[in-house]
Design a protein around this motif. Structure first.
Motif, PDB file in Angstrom:
ATOM      1  N   ALA A  60       0.854  -1.190   0.000  1.00  0.00           N
ATOM      2  CA  ALA A  60       0.000   0.000   0.000  1.00  0.00           C
ATOM      3  C   ALA A  60       0.884   1.232   0.000  1.00  0.00           C
ATOM      4  N   GLY A  61       0.430   2.254  -0.673  1.00  0.00           N
ATOM      5  CA  GLY A  61       1.184   3.491  -0.723  1.00  0.00           C
ATOM      6  C   GLY A  61       1.914   3.610  -2.040  1.00  0.00           C
ATOM      7  N   PRO A  62       2.785   4.543  -2.193  1.00  0.00           N
ATOM      8  CA  PRO A  62       3.192   5.462  -1.130  1.00  0.00           C
ATOM      9  C   PRO A  62       2.143   6.543  -0.867  1.00  0.00           C
ATOM     10  N   ALA A  63       2.083   6.929   0.379  1.00  0.00           N
ATOM     11  CA  ALA A  63       1.182   7.988   0.817  1.00  0.00           C
ATOM     12  C   ALA A  63       2.018   9.169   1.275  1.00  0.00           C
ATOM     13  N   LEU A  64       1.501  10.365   1.082  1.00  0.00           N
ATOM     14  CA  LEU A  64       2.201  11.577   1.481  1.00  0.00           C
ATOM     15  C   LEU A  64       2.025  11.803   2.979  1.00  0.00           C
ATOM     16  N   TYR A  65       3.116  12.140   3.655  1.00  0.00           N
ATOM     17  CA  TYR A  65       3.099  12.402   5.101  1.00  0.00           C
ATOM     18  C   TYR A  65       3.883  13.662   5.363  1.00  0.00           C
TER      19      TYR A  65
END
Length: 68
Positions: A60-65
């Motif tokens: 899952a991802g990549p997600a922005l943090y």
């Protein structure tokens, strides 16, 4: 740089991980600004030279943090 932290307390669609508390040589937070988070199936050592090898392990991802 890449940092692995295990996903814990998994229940249904939720879980948690602890962001490492590290600082740079100058004393600034190591995570300050924008980074990306991805869920992987293994704790594999990655370097700037082999980072593309992470692709088969991302679930899952990549997600922005954003931090800092």
């Amino acid at each position: 740089n890449t940092t692995y932290s295990p996903l814990m307390n998994i229940s249904g669609n939720t879980g948690m991980t602890i962001q490492p508390d590290v600082a740079t040589f100058a004393g600034d937070p190591a995570i300050n600004g924008t980074m990306f988070v991805a869920l992987t199936d293994a704790n594999i050592t990655f370097t700037p030279f082999n980072l593309s090898m992470i692709n088969p392990h991302v679930f899952a991802g990549p997600a922005l943090y954003q931090a800092g």
